[in-house]
Design a protein around this motif. Sequence first.
Motif, PDB file in Angstrom:
ATOM      1  N   THR A  91       0.829  -1.195   0.000  1.00 36.83           N
ATOM      2  CA  THR A  91       0.000   0.000   0.000  1.00 36.83           C
ATOM      3  C   THR A  91       0.865   1.247   0.000  1.00 36.83           C
ATOM      4  N   ALA A  92       0.652   2.114  -0.996  1.00 35.83           N
ATOM      5  CA  ALA A  92       1.467   3.322  -1.146  1.00 35.83           C
ATOM      6  C   ALA A  92       0.932   4.124  -2.332  1.00 35.83           C
ATOM      7  N   VAL A  93       1.450   5.326  -2.458  1.00 37.03           N
ATOM      8  CA  VAL A  93       1.274   6.074  -3.698  1.00 37.03           C
ATOM      9  C   VAL A  93       2.423   5.674  -4.621  1.00 37.03           C
ATOM     10  N   TYR A  94       2.071   5.281  -5.832  1.00 34.19           N
ATOM     11  CA  TYR A  94       3.067   4.835  -6.799  1.00 34.19           C
ATOM     12  C   TYR A  94       3.311   5.941  -7.823  1.00 34.19           C
ATOM     13  N   TYR A  95       4.584   6.229  -8.055  1.00 37.84           N
ATOM     14  CA  TYR A  95       4.998   7.303  -8.952  1.00 37.84           C
ATOM     15  C   TYR A  95       5.787   6.754 -10.137  1.00 37.84           C
ATOM     16  N   CYS A  96       5.536   7.340 -11.271  1.00 40.13           N
ATOM     17  CA  CYS A  96       6.303   7.077 -12.483  1.00 40.13           C
ATOM     18  C   CYS A  96       7.355   8.177 -12.626  1.00 40.13           C
ATOM     19  N   ALA A  97       8.547   7.805 -13.068  1.00 37.55           N
ATOM     20  CA  ALA A  97       9.619   8.779 -13.219  1.00 37.55           C
ATOM     21  C   ALA A  97      10.397   8.502 -14.494  1.00 37.55           C
ATOM     22  N   ALA A  98      10.903   9.574 -15.097  1.00 40.95           N
ATOM     23  CA  ALA A  98      11.692   9.481 -16.321  1.00 40.95           C
ATOM     24  C   ALA A  98      13.055  10.110 -16.089  1.00 40.95           C
ATOM     25  N   ARG A  99      14.056   9.494 -16.681  1.00 36.69           N
ATOM     26  CA  ARG A  99      15.437   9.932 -16.476  1.00 36.69           C
ATOM     27  C   ARG A  99      16.099  10.162 -17.829  1.00 36.69           C
ATOM     28  N   LYS A 100      16.765  11.317 -17.967  1.00 39.27           N
ATOM     29  CA  LYS A 100      17.450  11.663 -19.212  1.00 39.27           C
ATOM     30  C   LYS A 100      18.760  10.902 -19.299  1.00 39.27           C
ATOM     31  N   ASN A 101      18.643   9.599 -19.340  1.00 36.51           N
ATOM     32  CA  ASN A 101      19.781   8.702 -19.340  1.00 36.51           C
ATOM     33  C   ASN A 101      19.277   7.350 -19.820  1.00 36.51           C
ATOM     34  N   PRO A 102      20.099   6.577 -20.504  1.00 38.25           N
ATOM     35  CA  PRO A 102      19.610   5.289 -21.018  1.00 38.25           C
ATOM     36  C   PRO A 102      19.322   4.233 -19.952  1.00 38.25           C
ATOM     37  N   LEU A 103      19.957   4.395 -18.769  1.00 43.89           N
ATOM     38  CA  LEU A 103      19.853   3.341 -17.771  1.00 43.89           C
ATOM     39  C   LEU A 103      19.109   3.817 -16.532  1.00 43.89           C
ATOM     40  N   PRO A 104      18.325   2.936 -15.908  1.00 39.41           N
ATOM     41  CA  PRO A 104      17.622   3.314 -14.682  1.00 39.41           C
ATOM     42  C   PRO A 104      18.586   3.403 -13.507  1.00 39.41           C
ATOM     43  N   ASN A 105      18.098   4.015 -12.444  1.00 40.87           N
ATOM     44  CA  ASN A 105      18.912   4.223 -11.249  1.00 40.87           C
ATOM     45  C   ASN A 105      17.979   4.119 -10.046  1.00 40.87           C
ATOM     46  N   PRO A 106      18.386   3.471  -8.977  1.00 40.21           N
ATOM     47  CA  PRO A 106      17.485   3.343  -7.826  1.00 40.21           C
ATOM     48  C   PRO A 106      17.342   4.609  -6.982  1.00 40.21           C
ATOM     49  N   ARG A 107      18.136   5.632  -7.243  1.00 44.35           N
ATOM     50  CA  ARG A 107      18.040   6.886  -6.482  1.00 44.35           C
ATOM     51  C   ARG A 107      16.982   7.798  -7.090  1.00 44.35           C
ATOM     52  N   SER A 108      16.093   8.305  -6.255  1.00 47.21           N
ATOM     53  CA  SER A 108      15.028   9.164  -6.756  1.00 47.21           C
ATOM     54  C   SER A 108      15.568  10.479  -7.305  1.00 47.21           C
ATOM     55  N   ASP A 109      16.689  10.958  -6.776  1.00 43.14           N
ATOM     56  CA  ASP A 109      17.226  12.234  -7.259  1.00 43.14           C
ATOM     57  C   ASP A 109      17.923  12.108  -8.615  1.00 43.14           C
ATOM     58  N   ALA A 110      17.962  10.893  -9.157  1.00 39.75           N
ATOM     59  CA  ALA A 110      18.538  10.694 -10.494  1.00 39.75           C
ATOM     60  C   ALA A 110      17.506  10.925 -11.595  1.00 39.75           C
ATOM     61  N   TYR A 111      16.256  11.187 -11.240  1.00 40.01           N
ATOM     62  CA  TYR A 111      15.176  11.311 -12.216  1.00 40.01           C
ATOM     63  C   TYR A 111      14.776  12.758 -12.422  1.00 40.01           C
ATOM     64  N   ASP A 112      14.414  13.051 -13.667  1.00 39.14           N
ATOM     65  CA  ASP A 112      14.167  14.426 -14.061  1.00 39.14           C
ATOM     66  C   ASP A 112      12.682  14.787 -14.116  1.00 39.14           C
ATOM     67  N   TYR A 113      11.837  13.803 -14.344  1.00 43.08           N
ATOM     68  CA  TYR A 113      10.406  14.078 -14.499  1.00 43.08           C
ATOM     69  C   TYR A 113       9.615  13.076 -13.665  1.00 43.08           C
ATOM     70  N   TRP A 114       8.560  13.584 -13.037  1.00 41.16           N
ATOM     71  CA  TRP A 114       7.727  12.786 -12.156  1.00 41.16           C
ATOM     72  C   TRP A 114       6.257  13.005 -12.450  1.00 41.16           C
ATOM     73  N   GLY A 115       5.472  11.946 -12.244  1.00 40.45           N
ATOM     74  CA  GLY A 115       4.038  12.086 -12.306  1.00 40.45           C
ATOM     75  C   GLY A 115       3.479  12.484 -10.954  1.00 40.45           C
ATOM     76  N   GLN A 116       2.153  12.584 -10.907  1.00 42.37           N
ATOM     77  CA  GLN A 116       1.497  13.023  -9.678  1.00 42.37           C
ATOM     78  C   GLN A 116       1.222  11.870  -8.725  1.00 42.37           C
ATOM     79  N   GLY A 117       1.370  10.650  -9.205  1.00 43.39           N
ATOM     80  CA  GLY A 117       1.175   9.474  -8.377  1.00 43.39           C
ATOM     81  C   GLY A 117      -0.219   8.891  -8.481  1.00 43.39           C
ATOM     82  N   THR A 118      -0.313   7.607  -8.187  1.00 49.98           N
ATOM     83  CA  THR A 118      -1.594   6.916  -8.149  1.00 49.98           C
ATOM     84  C   THR A 118      -1.618   6.030  -6.900  1.00 49.98           C
ATOM     85  N   GLN A 119      -2.730   6.062  -6.190  1.00 46.67           N
ATOM     86  CA  GLN A 119      -2.831   5.361  -4.919  1.00 46.67           C
ATOM     87  C   GLN A 119      -3.135   3.881  -5.140  1.00 46.67           C
TER      88      GLN A 119
END
Length: 124
Positions: A91-119
């Motif tokens: 149970t949580a709010v789930y957020y989608c994030a996009a990163r201006k980089n080819p590879l994902p990263n587990p750090r939230s501060d590595a992402y440039d764009y975020w959605g508003q979340g879905t519960q």
Amino acid sequence: QVQVVESGGGLVQAGGSLRLSCAASGRTFNTYAMAWFRQAPGKEREFVAGISWSGGGTNYAQFVKGRFTISRDYAKNTLFLQMSSLKPEDTAVYYCAARKNPLPNPRSDAYDYWGQGTQVTVSS
């Protein structure tokens, strides 16, 4: 500029399934790594799953391995998170994030764009 909008959250019983979607705008979607994060009340935002720009590389938090699957549809500019065997602790709010980089990263501060979340709420 990329805009992302999540959908698909809701209330589900423990053991059930949900599929989250994240619609992305912008012609550069296909060059960005994408990820799902979640944040429960009183807790920090945490990494759930990530996928590379090509879709060929994915990684998951240990607590969702074998239960969640991340994927992306390039024709629809959409990211998905298929969740199964859900637990109350998911149970949580789930957020989608996009990163201006080819590879994902587990750090939230590595992402440039975020959605508003879905519960997502999982009842026991």
